[in-house]
Design a protein around this motif. Structure first.
Motif, PDB file in Angstrom:
ATOM      1  N   ALA A  22      45.340  77.186  42.721  1.00  0.00           N
ATOM      2  CA  ALA A  22      45.314  78.265  41.736  1.00  0.00           C
ATOM      3  C   ALA A  22      46.004  77.884  40.431  1.00  0.00           C
ATOM      4  CB  ALA A  22      45.972  79.521  42.311  1.00  0.00           C
ATOM      5  N   GLN A  23      46.847  76.861  40.462  1.00  0.00           N
ATOM      6  CA  GLN A  23      47.615  76.475  39.276  1.00  0.00           C
ATOM      7  C   GLN A  23      47.049  75.271  38.539  1.00  0.00           C
ATOM      8  OE1 GLN A  23      49.260  77.138  42.277  1.00  0.00           O
ATOM      9  NE2 GLN A  23      49.787  79.193  41.542  1.00  0.00           N
ATOM     10  N   VAL A  24      46.238  74.469  39.225  1.00  0.00           N
ATOM     11  CA  VAL A  24      45.833  73.163  38.697  1.00  0.00           C
ATOM     12  C   VAL A  24      44.325  73.099  38.528  1.00  0.00           C
ATOM     13  CG1 VAL A  24      45.756  70.704  39.253  1.00  0.00           C
ATOM     14  CG2 VAL A  24      47.851  71.996  39.641  1.00  0.00           C
ATOM     15  N   ARG A  25      43.906  72.533  37.436  1.00  0.00           N
ATOM     16  CA  ARG A  25      42.491  72.344  37.188  1.00  0.00           C
ATOM     17  C   ARG A  25      41.993  71.076  37.875  1.00  0.00           C
ATOM     18  NH1 ARG A  25      39.135  70.535  31.778  1.00  0.00           N
ATOM     19  NH2 ARG A  25      37.093  70.958  32.683  1.00  0.00           N
ATOM     20  N   ARG A  26      40.834  71.154  38.504  1.00  0.00           N
ATOM     21  CA  ARG A  26      40.164  69.944  38.991  1.00  0.00           C
ATOM     22  C   ARG A  26      39.504  69.288  37.787  1.00  0.00           C
ATOM     23  NH1 ARG A  26      37.798  68.303  44.174  1.00  0.00           N
ATOM     24  NH2 ARG A  26      36.484  66.489  43.729  1.00  0.00           N
ATOM     25  N   GLN A  46      43.976  68.634  31.733  1.00  0.00           N
ATOM     26  CA  GLN A  46      44.749  69.472  32.651  1.00  0.00           C
ATOM     27  C   GLN A  46      45.413  70.616  31.878  1.00  0.00           C
ATOM     28  OE1 GLN A  46      45.328  71.043  35.560  1.00  0.00           O
ATOM     29  NE2 GLN A  46      44.963  68.966  36.391  1.00  0.00           N
ATOM     30  N   HIS A  47      45.723  71.712  32.544  1.00  0.00           N
ATOM     31  CA  HIS A  47      46.256  72.905  31.876  1.00  0.00           C
ATOM     32  C   HIS A  47      47.504  72.613  31.049  1.00  0.00           C
ATOM     33  CE1 HIS A  47      43.311  75.292  33.877  1.00  0.00           C
ATOM     34  NE2 HIS A  47      43.871  75.234  35.068  1.00  0.00           N
ATOM     35  N   ALA A  56      54.607  69.122  39.892  1.00  0.00           N
ATOM     36  CA  ALA A  56      55.503  70.245  39.611  1.00  0.00           C
ATOM     37  C   ALA A  56      55.066  71.488  40.370  1.00  0.00           C
ATOM     38  CB  ALA A  56      55.529  70.511  38.111  1.00  0.00           C
ATOM     39  N   ALA A  57      53.760  71.767  40.368  1.00  0.00           N
ATOM     40  CA  ALA A  57      53.259  72.948  41.059  1.00  0.00           C
ATOM     41  C   ALA A  57      53.492  72.854  42.563  1.00  0.00           C
ATOM     42  CB  ALA A  57      51.774  73.141  40.764  1.00  0.00           C
ATOM     43  N   ASN A  58      53.243  71.686  43.145  1.00  0.00           N
ATOM     44  CA  ASN A  58      53.424  71.546  44.585  1.00  0.00           C
ATOM     45  C   ASN A  58      54.877  71.752  44.997  1.00  0.00           C
ATOM     46  OD1 ASN A  58      52.240  71.024  47.166  1.00  0.00           O
ATOM     47  ND2 ASN A  58      53.175  68.988  47.147  1.00  0.00           N
ATOM     48  N   ALA A  81      58.063  73.969  32.792  1.00  0.00           N
ATOM     49  CA  ALA A  81      58.275  75.134  31.943  1.00  0.00           C
ATOM     50  C   ALA A  81      57.055  76.049  31.950  1.00  0.00           C
ATOM     51  CB  ALA A  81      58.600  74.685  30.524  1.00  0.00           C
ATOM     52  N   ARG A  82      55.861  75.461  31.952  1.00  0.00           N
ATOM     53  CA  ARG A  82      54.644  76.268  31.959  1.00  0.00           C
ATOM     54  C   ARG A  82      54.531  77.106  33.230  1.00  0.00           C
ATOM     55  NH1 ARG A  82      49.310  76.776  33.307  1.00  0.00           N
ATOM     56  NH2 ARG A  82      47.915  77.307  31.595  1.00  0.00           N
ATOM     57  N   LEU A  83      54.959  76.530  34.355  1.00  0.00           N
ATOM     58  CA  LEU A  83      54.894  77.242  35.627  1.00  0.00           C
ATOM     59  C   LEU A  83      55.995  78.292  35.771  1.00  0.00           C
ATOM     60  CD1 LEU A  83      54.219  74.125  37.853  1.00  0.00           C
ATOM     61  CD2 LEU A  83      52.646  76.053  37.615  1.00  0.00           C
TER      62      LEU A  83
END
Length: 334
Positions: A22-26, A46-47, A56-58, A81-83
């Motif tokens: 949900a956070q990362v673009r393929r 990437q976003h 970072a997301a994981n 920071a974005r997350l």
């Protein structure tokens, strides 16, 4: 040397892919007419503008921490920071004296606190660890963490799913999290693929360490590839890379800027660090580049000019455009 890295495997990368979907673009594999025979993994799209969002997301998703401290040359800090807003956590990013001022402004614009320290990457990370300990915050390193490595490995999964017949993949190498993650993801393949790490010539901590058979710390680097100025291999990535990587290549700043110019002319918005893998592929005399099927990771597109245009108000925490230029050709299909 820690043995933690030896516990990581393909299952950890597969779990990360599910966790961060949900956070990362393929991102796509791109072909460009001016670079025939090469598939470009477009993490500049990437976003957060770089692959760092994956690790970072994981690490952050589902974590109960309310405060996070990290050390970063820029792109990892931007990703954390974005997350942070969506996850409701406070973030402090420690940056070395020579890190990008533009990236610092983006990190601040995304709501994080920034601390500058003298010295290089080693001093930066030591300060970040100490700061997290003093304040009881979660330390999220840019590469040397099991969840970070597994998250970066999702990039490799995508490449190998989209191009399972690859002969070789070139990976920019700094802290080693991405290279180690790609090594883990390669175990999903039923055929052998050559994994080639590419480092700046004056920051070859992995090449020197692998040759010595033990981690070696190198002096601070001033390479134009600011995201690859790490001084010592990570405890988690090192044994994975030692076990699986096929070759390490060193490239000069001149080769990096030449590769970046080629990418820009092809409509691929890459920063110097994001151009390192292409520089390695162009310098390689290996058979895979002569008629083989080769992937090159464009790890980021956060150039100063691009970042200056993407410092947006706090109520619009998007820092990377999804626009493709007309110079991009067909996306590579699985």
């Amino acid at each position: 040397m820690s043995s933690l890295g030896t516990r990581l495997g393909l299952d950890d990368v597969l779990a990360a892919a599910h966790r961060i979907s949900a956070q990362v673009r393929r991102t796509p594999l791109l072909t460009v007419r001016s670079l025939p025979g090469l598939l470009l993994k477009a993490e500049h799209l990437q976003h957060s503008g770089s692959f760092k969002l994956r690790g970072a997301a994981n690490t952050m998703v589902g974590n109960s921490a309310t405060e996070i401290v990290t050390g970063s040359s820029g792109n990892h800090g931007i990703a954390v920071a974005r997350l942070s807003g969506a996850l409701g956590v406070g973030v402090t990013v420690v940056m070395a004296a020579g890190a990008s001022a533009v990236k610092e402004r983006v990190i601040r614009a995304l709501g994080a606190h920034v601390v500058r320290v003298d010295g290089g990457v080693a001093e930066r990370d030591r300060h970040a660890r100490e700061l997290s300990g003093r304040h009881g915050a979660l330390f999220v390193p840019s590469s040397d963490h099991e969840l970070v490595v597994a998250g970066q490995g999702t990039l490799g999964l995508e490449v190998f799913e989209d191009a399972p017949d690859l002969d070789a993949i070139y990976v920019p190498t700094g802290g080693g999290g991405l290279l180690a993650g790609v090594c883990l993801a390669a175990s999903a393949l039923t055929r052998q693929v050559r994994i080639i790490g590419v480092e700046p010539v004056d920051a070859r901590r992995y090449a020197l360490s692998l040759a010595a058979g033990a981690p070696v710390e190198v002096p601070p680097s001033r390479t134009v590839a600011d995201g690859l100025r790490g001084q010592r291999p990570g405890e988690i990535p090192y044994p994975i890379i030692q076990r699986r990587v096929d070759e390490m290549i060193g490239v000069t700043d001149e080769a990096i800027t030449h590769a970046m110019a080629l990418l820009h002319r092809a409509g691929v918005e890459a920063e110097p660090t994001g151009s390192v893998a292409l520089a390695g592929a162009l310098a390689s005399a290996g058979p895979a580049l002569r008629g083989g099927r080769v992937a090159v990771i464009v790890s980021g597109g956060n150039t100063p000019a691009a970042l200056a245009a993407r410092i947006l108000p706090a109520n619009r925490p998007q820092i990377h455009s999804e626009h493709h230029t007309d110079n991009h050709t067909d996306q590579e299909s699985p």
